[in-house]
Design an enzyme around this catalytic site. Structure first.
Site, PDB file in Angstrom:
ATOM      1  N   SER A   1      36.011  22.909  82.907  1.00 30.47           N
ATOM      2  CA  SER A   1      36.297  24.252  82.400  1.00 30.47           C
ATOM      3  C   SER A   1      35.467  25.227  83.212  1.00 30.47           C
ATOM      4  CB  SER A   1      35.912  24.369  80.921  1.00 30.47           C
ATOM      5  OG  SER A   1      35.977  25.728  80.503  1.00 30.47           O
TER       6      SER A   1
ATOM      7  N   TYR B   1      30.534  22.723  73.850  1.00 30.93           N
ATOM      8  CA  TYR B   1      31.697  22.598  74.749  1.00 30.93           C
ATOM      9  C   TYR B   1      31.259  22.797  76.200  1.00 30.93           C
ATOM     10  CZ  TYR B   1      36.317  23.733  76.752  1.00 30.93           C
ATOM     11  OH  TYR B   1      37.457  23.771  77.520  1.00 30.93           O
TER      12      TYR B   1
HETATM   13  N1  LIG Z   1      43.113  26.605  77.215  1.00 27.93           N
HETATM   14  C1  LIG Z   1      42.048  27.025  77.861  1.00 27.93           C
HETATM   15  O1  LIG Z   1      41.758  28.234  77.896  1.00 27.93           O
HETATM   16  C2  LIG Z   1      41.171  26.067  78.609  1.00 27.93           C
HETATM   17  C3  LIG Z   1      40.224  26.588  79.495  1.00 27.93           C
HETATM   18  C4  LIG Z   1      39.430  25.700  80.215  1.00 27.93           C
HETATM   19  C5  LIG Z   1      39.570  24.341  80.053  1.00 27.93           C
HETATM   20  N2  LIG Z   1      40.504  23.869  79.175  1.00 27.93           N
HETATM   21  C6  LIG Z   1      40.636  22.419  79.069  1.00 27.93           C
HETATM   22  O2  LIG Z   1      41.961  22.066  79.408  1.00 27.93           O
HETATM   23  C7  LIG Z   1      42.304  20.832  78.764  1.00 27.93           C
HETATM   24  C8  LIG Z   1      43.643  20.965  78.069  1.00 27.93           C
HETATM   25  O3  LIG Z   1      43.508  21.905  77.012  1.00 27.93           O
HETATM   26  P1  LIG Z   1      44.743  22.764  76.475  1.00 27.93           P
HETATM   27  O4  LIG Z   1      44.448  24.172  76.779  1.00 27.93           O
HETATM   28  O5  LIG Z   1      46.029  22.203  76.928  1.00 27.93           O
HETATM   29  O6  LIG Z   1      44.522  22.519  74.910  1.00 27.93           O
HETATM   30  P2  LIG Z   1      45.527  22.024  73.772  1.00 27.93           P
HETATM   31  O7  LIG Z   1      44.735  22.020  72.524  1.00 27.93           O
HETATM   32  O8  LIG Z   1      46.769  22.828  73.847  1.00 27.93           O
HETATM   33  O9  LIG Z   1      45.900  20.522  74.192  1.00 27.93           O
HETATM   34  C9  LIG Z   1      44.968  19.484  74.143  1.00 27.93           C
HETATM   35  C10 LIG Z   1      45.695  18.167  73.977  1.00 27.93           C
HETATM   36  O10 LIG Z   1      44.700  17.121  73.967  1.00 27.93           O
HETATM   37  C11 LIG Z   1      44.990  16.245  72.893  1.00 27.93           C
HETATM   38  N3  LIG Z   1      43.766  15.590  72.427  1.00 27.93           N
HETATM   39  C12 LIG Z   1      42.704  16.160  71.813  1.00 27.93           C
HETATM   40  N4  LIG Z   1      41.802  15.245  71.450  1.00 27.93           N
HETATM   41  C13 LIG Z   1      42.277  14.058  71.882  1.00 27.93           C
HETATM   42  C14 LIG Z   1      41.789  12.727  71.797  1.00 27.93           C
HETATM   43  N5  LIG Z   1      40.640  12.452  71.171  1.00 27.93           N
HETATM   44  N6  LIG Z   1      42.512  11.738  72.353  1.00 27.93           N
HETATM   45  C15 LIG Z   1      43.689  12.005  72.966  1.00 27.93           C
HETATM   46  N7  LIG Z   1      44.218  13.243  73.042  1.00 27.93           N
HETATM   47  C16 LIG Z   1      43.525  14.258  72.507  1.00 27.93           C
HETATM   48  C17 LIG Z   1      45.607  17.131  71.822  1.00 27.93           C
HETATM   49  O11 LIG Z   1      46.335  16.416  70.845  1.00 27.93           O
HETATM   50  C18 LIG Z   1      46.477  18.071  72.672  1.00 27.93           C
HETATM   51  O12 LIG Z   1      47.758  17.538  72.885  1.00 27.93           O
HETATM   52  C19 LIG Z   1      41.139  20.516  77.833  1.00 27.93           C
HETATM   53  O13 LIG Z   1      40.271  19.586  78.468  1.00 27.93           O
HETATM   54  C20 LIG Z   1      40.426  21.845  77.697  1.00 27.93           C
HETATM   55  O14 LIG Z   1      39.082  21.694  77.369  1.00 27.93           O
HETATM   56  C21 LIG Z   1      41.296  24.695  78.445  1.00 27.93           C
END
Ligand SMILES: NC(=O)c1ccc[n+]([C@@H]2O[C@H](COP(=O)([O-])OP(=O)(O)OC[C@H]3O[C@@H](n4cnc5c(N)ncnc54)[C@H](O)[C@@H]3O)[C@@H](O)[C@H]2O)c1
Length: 268
Positions: A152, A165
């Site tokens: 991130s 986080y």
């Molecule tokens: N959305 C943002 O602004 C952002 C910014 C920086 C980094 N990220 C990172 O990007 C990645 C994807 O996030 P996103 O934005 O798509 O979020 P999201 O919440 O839309 O999707 C996350 C997915 O991960 C799955 N998940 C969560 N815990 C799990 C587990 N224990 N085992 C298996 N699957 C699991 C969830 O069911 C979901 O389908 C994450 O690592 C997040 O930290 C997101």
């Protein structure tokens, strides 16, 4: 197609970025093992569902690709081992590991509960170890592989109110660099992506925790990006494009890097 014949293991593939990464990798010819917990983790906002995971897989298969769904929790080493076994049984190997599953929760450091600390550290940091521990032996044996960890922007620059986080994602950054060194002997590339704010379930979930309108919260989180307004809205497609690039031989000389895709926030 850039990934013809390759097998990609994608965590968090029910919705958000992971579902998009699975589709992008499949569009380049990779066969997909789409993994998701498909149930909620207390006290986190709603996560992906089994219907959504099946939807990711169906969209790939309907488009002429090959994908299977595995419901498993990245926090559990035995569940990840079993998921990797399913992948090998179905497709013979794993060439690309896309460690995308993640959760976030907004809390002041003195308000963090044991439950949320465990959830945030175990999914974001331990979860990445749980896949790499079981997939590295396969990649070592075939003397090739691409590991792509979603960190991130908040793992590269301080993020108040989400310190657990940020610490977990900072851990992903250092694990990425360490594994790149350790696994280079076997020709394995290990890289990370540091996304900026992207409008997914994570952001609507965080907005809910803050009692804010999701659209307004999203604009607020983007306020310090170099690119402003809509020009500064990072999308899932921006991240998936980087995933495909890092998974392909176009990026064969890139390893040990964590690349921000963040409209300039980290460098600002
Ligand atoms: N959305 C943002 O602004 C952002 C910014 C920086 C980094 N990220 C990172 O990007 C990645 C994807 O996030 P996103 O934005 O798509 O979020 P999201 O919440 O839309 O999707 C996350 C997915 O991960 C799955 N998940 C969560 N815990 C799990 C587990 N224990 N085992 C298996 N699957 C699991 C969830 O069911 C979901 O389908 C994450 O690592 C997040 O930290 C997101």
């Amino acid at each position: 197609m850039k990934l013809e014949g390759k097998v990609a293991f994608v965590t968090g593939a029910a919705h958000g970025q992971g579902a998009s990464h699975a589709r992008y990798l499949a569009n380049e010819g990779a066969r997909i093992v789409a993994v998701d917990i498909c149930e909620d983790i207390k006290p986190i906002y709603p996560l992906g569902t089994r219907e959504e995971l099946d939807g990711t897989v169906a969209s790939i298969n309907d488009a002429g690709g090959e994908a299977i769904a595995v419901q498993a929790d990245v926090r559990s080493s035995p569940e990840m081992k079993a998921a990797v076994d399913v992948a090998v049984k179905a497709f013979g190997t794993v060439d690309i590991l896309c460690n995308n599953a993640g959760v976030c929760i907004v809390e002041a450091v003195d308000e963090i509960s044991d439950e949320s600390l465990d959830a945030v550290i175990d999914v974001n940091l331990k979860g990445v170890f749980n896949t790499v521990r079981h997939i590295a032996p396969i990649m070592k044996a075939q003397r090739s592989g691409k590991i792509i960890n979603t960190a991130s922007a908040g793992g590269l620059k301080a993020l108040p109110m989400v310190s657990h986080y940020a610490a977990a994602k900072g851990g992903v950054v250092m694990a990425t660099k360490s594994w790149a060194n350790e696994l280079s002997e076997w020709g394995i590339n290990v890289n990370g992506i540091a996304p900026g704010t992207i409008y997914t379930g994570m952001i609507t979930g965080i907005a809910g925790q803050l009692g804010q309108d999701p659209g307004e919260a999203f604009e607020q989180f983007n306020a310090n990006n170099m690119f402003k307004g809509e020009r500064g809205h990072v999308t899932v497609d921006d991240i998936s494009t980087m995933v495909v690039y890092l998974a392909s031989d176009d990026a064969r000389m890139i390893t040990g890097q964590v690349i921000p895709v963040d409209a300039g926030w980290v460098a600002s």
